[in-house]
Motif scaffolding. Structure first.
Motif, PDB file in Angstrom:
ATOM      1  N   ILE A 259       0.841  -1.202   0.000  1.00 52.46           N
ATOM      2  CA  ILE A 259       0.000   0.000   0.000  1.00 52.46           C
ATOM      3  C   ILE A 259       0.873   1.247   0.000  1.00 52.46           C
ATOM      4  N   ALA A 260       1.924   1.210   0.787  1.00 44.20           N
ATOM      5  CA  ALA A 260       2.841   2.357   0.827  1.00 44.20           C
ATOM      6  C   ALA A 260       3.395   2.629  -0.569  1.00 44.20           C
ATOM      7  N   PHE A 261       3.822   1.578  -1.271  1.00 43.14           N
ATOM      8  CA  PHE A 261       4.348   1.746  -2.627  1.00 43.14           C
ATOM      9  C   PHE A 261       3.267   2.241  -3.572  1.00 43.14           C
ATOM     10  N   ARG A 262       2.080   1.643  -3.503  1.00 41.33           N
ATOM     11  CA  ARG A 262       0.969   2.002  -4.390  1.00 41.33           C
ATOM     12  C   ARG A 262       0.544   3.465  -4.207  1.00 41.33           C
ATOM     13  N   CYS A 263       0.752   4.012  -3.011  1.00 42.44           N
ATOM     14  CA  CYS A 263       0.305   5.373  -2.721  1.00 42.44           C
ATOM     15  C   CYS A 263       1.433   6.404  -2.778  1.00 42.44           C
ATOM     16  N   GLY A 264       2.614   5.973  -3.199  1.00 39.50           N
ATOM     17  CA  GLY A 264       3.684   6.933  -3.442  1.00 39.50           C
ATOM     18  C   GLY A 264       4.533   7.307  -2.253  1.00 39.50           C
ATOM     19  N   PHE A 265       4.484   6.516  -1.170  1.00 40.84           N
ATOM     20  CA  PHE A 265       5.340   6.797  -0.023  1.00 40.84           C
ATOM     21  C   PHE A 265       6.699   6.126  -0.217  1.00 40.84           C
ATOM     22  N   SER A 267       8.564   4.622   1.928  1.00 35.56           N
ATOM     23  CA  SER A 267       8.747   3.385   2.672  1.00 35.56           C
ATOM     24  C   SER A 267       7.504   3.123   3.519  1.00 35.56           C
ATOM     25  N   GLN A 268       7.402   1.919   4.073  1.00 27.36           N
ATOM     26  CA  GLN A 268       6.278   1.610   4.953  1.00 27.36           C
ATOM     27  C   GLN A 268       6.320   2.472   6.208  1.00 27.36           C
ATOM     28  N   SER A 269       7.503   2.725   6.733  1.00 25.34           N
ATOM     29  CA  SER A 269       7.602   3.554   7.939  1.00 25.34           C
ATOM     30  C   SER A 269       7.184   4.994   7.661  1.00 25.34           C
ATOM     31  N   HIS A 270       7.516   5.505   6.466  1.00 21.21           N
ATOM     32  CA  HIS A 270       7.084   6.849   6.082  1.00 21.21           C
ATOM     33  C   HIS A 270       5.561   6.897   5.960  1.00 21.21           C
ATOM     34  N   PHE A 271       5.006   5.877   5.349  1.00 23.14           N
ATOM     35  CA  PHE A 271       3.550   5.766   5.222  1.00 23.14           C
ATOM     36  C   PHE A 271       2.887   5.742   6.597  1.00 23.14           C
ATOM     37  N   THR A 272       3.390   4.905   7.493  1.00 25.52           N
ATOM     38  CA  THR A 272       2.796   4.777   8.823  1.00 25.52           C
ATOM     39  C   THR A 272       2.885   6.088   9.598  1.00 25.52           C
ATOM     40  N   ALA A 273       4.047   6.734   9.539  1.00 27.70           N
ATOM     41  CA  ALA A 273       4.231   7.985  10.274  1.00 27.70           C
ATOM     42  C   ALA A 273       3.303   9.075   9.743  1.00 27.70           C
ATOM     43  N   THR A 274       3.161   9.175   8.422  1.00 23.45           N
ATOM     44  CA  THR A 274       2.289  10.192   7.828  1.00 23.45           C
ATOM     45  C   THR A 274       0.831   9.894   8.127  1.00 23.45           C
ATOM     46  N   PHE A 275       0.431   8.636   8.028  1.00 20.58           N
ATOM     47  CA  PHE A 275      -0.951   8.236   8.305  1.00 20.58           C
ATOM     48  C   PHE A 275      -1.301   8.555   9.761  1.00 20.58           C
ATOM     49  N   ARG A 276      -0.385   8.220  10.678  1.00 22.79           N
ATOM     50  CA  ARG A 276      -0.647   8.489  12.097  1.00 22.79           C
ATOM     51  C   ARG A 276      -0.776   9.991  12.355  1.00 22.79           C
ATOM     52  N   ARG A 277       0.068  10.785  11.707  1.00 19.60           N
ATOM     53  CA  ARG A 277       0.019  12.231  11.912  1.00 19.60           C
ATOM     54  C   ARG A 277      -1.292  12.839  11.418  1.00 19.60           C
ATOM     55  N   LEU A 278      -1.802  12.343  10.297  1.00 16.26           N
ATOM     56  CA  LEU A 278      -3.002  12.932   9.708  1.00 16.26           C
ATOM     57  C   LEU A 278      -4.304  12.305  10.195  1.00 16.26           C
ATOM     58  N   ARG A 279      -4.261  11.033  10.598  1.00 16.53           N
ATOM     59  CA  ARG A 279      -5.491  10.344  11.001  1.00 16.53           C
ATOM     60  C   ARG A 279      -5.506   9.945  12.482  1.00 16.53           C
ATOM     61  N   ARG A 280      -4.445  10.260  13.191  1.00 15.90           N
ATOM     62  CA  ARG A 280      -4.367   9.997  14.630  1.00 15.90           C
ATOM     63  C   ARG A 280      -4.472   8.515  14.975  1.00 15.90           C
ATOM     64  N   MET A 281      -4.096   7.674  14.047  1.00 20.07           N
ATOM     65  CA  MET A 281      -4.047   6.234  14.285  1.00 20.07           C
ATOM     66  C   MET A 281      -3.148   5.610  13.228  1.00 20.07           C
ATOM     67  N   THR A 282      -2.679   4.408  13.492  1.00 25.88           N
ATOM     68  CA  THR A 282      -1.822   3.729  12.527  1.00 25.88           C
ATOM     69  C   THR A 282      -2.678   3.082  11.438  1.00 25.88           C
ATOM     70  N   PRO A 283      -2.085   2.744  10.287  1.00 24.82           N
ATOM     71  CA  PRO A 283      -2.842   2.035   9.248  1.00 24.82           C
ATOM     72  C   PRO A 283      -3.436   0.724   9.747  1.00 24.82           C
TER      73      PRO A 283
END
Length: 294
Positions: A259-265, A267-283
């Motif tokens: 999913i991280a690759f499909r959405c242009g992040f 790395s997975q850690s970058h995806f998780t950190a950004t998702f948590r920052r914007l949605r207040r929870m992990t993927p």
């Protein structure tokens, strides 16, 4: 490792030098470069000219003596301290003398031909030495921290950051720019931009690319886009990536790395950190709560 600026030419002499490059990243073919390093020596002399604008922030430590000259004039005699900010325009020669150096700094190099109007305003500015600006310090600090976590920010974000830093540097020299009202993008134009973002979400979308799609100058496009959507272009792209990720989390059983690759992040850690920052929870938590099975 010798203390040598990343770009330009000149002469350097240093005694008992101990230098360490901490992290370096570049964007748009090195049109924007971020360099974070530690520098220590007994004393050093530098005569240097570079093709890029240079903004340097002393983050920690300092010197017992710093002297900067240019074009036969003394610009500064004093000490380097945390929070000190120096700007050197492209093509300007600076002569520096430093004693008892033990500091860490972050440097932002900006190509004057980058095409951002905010950066164009820096061409005719003088060298500024050991100024202070909390906004620039916060911007460079956030970029440093993001890269330290292994997340290389998107090009559009870094272009936006470079434009903001340039505006703040211009303000340090009390260069005032008139306020201009900017209208909205048309519905057709906004739809074209959205289609482009959707089609290229897995790539590193730059502000310059989006402005080209709109057929506008970068600064005009960025302001009109924010007026229309309420978000800066880089923030809008990130939000679209998160929305696509939400859909994939709800409707598929794809691995988070995929999913991280499909959405242009990056790395997975970058995806998780950004998702948590914007949605207040992990993927993972989002998938647990919002997938159809739940």
């Amino acid at each position: 490792m010798s203390f040598r600026p990343l770009l330009g030419d000149g002469r350097i002499r240093a005694r008992e030098e101990r230098s360490e490059a901490i992290q370096t990243a570049s964007w748009i073919g090195s049109s924007i470069i971020f360099d974070n390093r530690r520098w220590a020596c007994r004393d050093a002399e530098l005569r240097w000219t570079a093709p890029h604008h240079l903004i340097v922030l002393t983050e920690d430590g300092g010197t017992s003596e710093t002297s900067i000259r240019s074009e036969g004039k003394s610009l500064y005699d004093g000490r380097d301290r945390p929070g000190n900010l120096t700007f050197v325009p492209a093509g300007a020669e600076r002569l520096g003398y430093y004693r008892d150096v033990d500091l860490s700094y972050s440097a932002l190099w900006i190509d004057p031909d980058l095409g951002l109007p905010e950066c164009e305003r820096l061409r005719d500015m003088p060298i500024l030495v050991n100024k202070s600006d909390s906004v620039i310090a916060a911007l460079l600090g956030s970029l440093r921290d993001e890269i330290a976590l292994g997340h290389k920010p998107d090009t559009a974000y870094v272009e936006h950051l470079a434009a903001l830093v340039s505006l703040r540097v211009a303000a340090l020299n009390r260069v005032q720019t008139p306020a201009v009202r900017h209208g909205h993008l048309s519905r057709r134009m906004l739809a074209r931009i959205r289609d482009y973002i959707d089609a290229n979400l897995t790539s590193d979308i730059s502000l310059t690319e989006l402005a080209a799609v709109a057929g506008m100058a970068v600064d005009n496009f960025a302001r009109r886009f924010k007026t229309t959507t309420g978000l800066a272009p880089y923030a809008y792209v990130i939000e679209e990536r998160i929305r696509r990720a939400e859909m994939l989390l709800r409707e598929t059983d794809m691995l988070l790395s995929a999913i991280a690759f499909r959405c242009g992040f990056s790395s997975q850690s970058h995806f998780t950190a950004t998702f948590r920052r914007l949605r207040r929870m992990t993927p993972r938590v989002y998938r647990t709560h919002f997938s159809p099975e739940s």
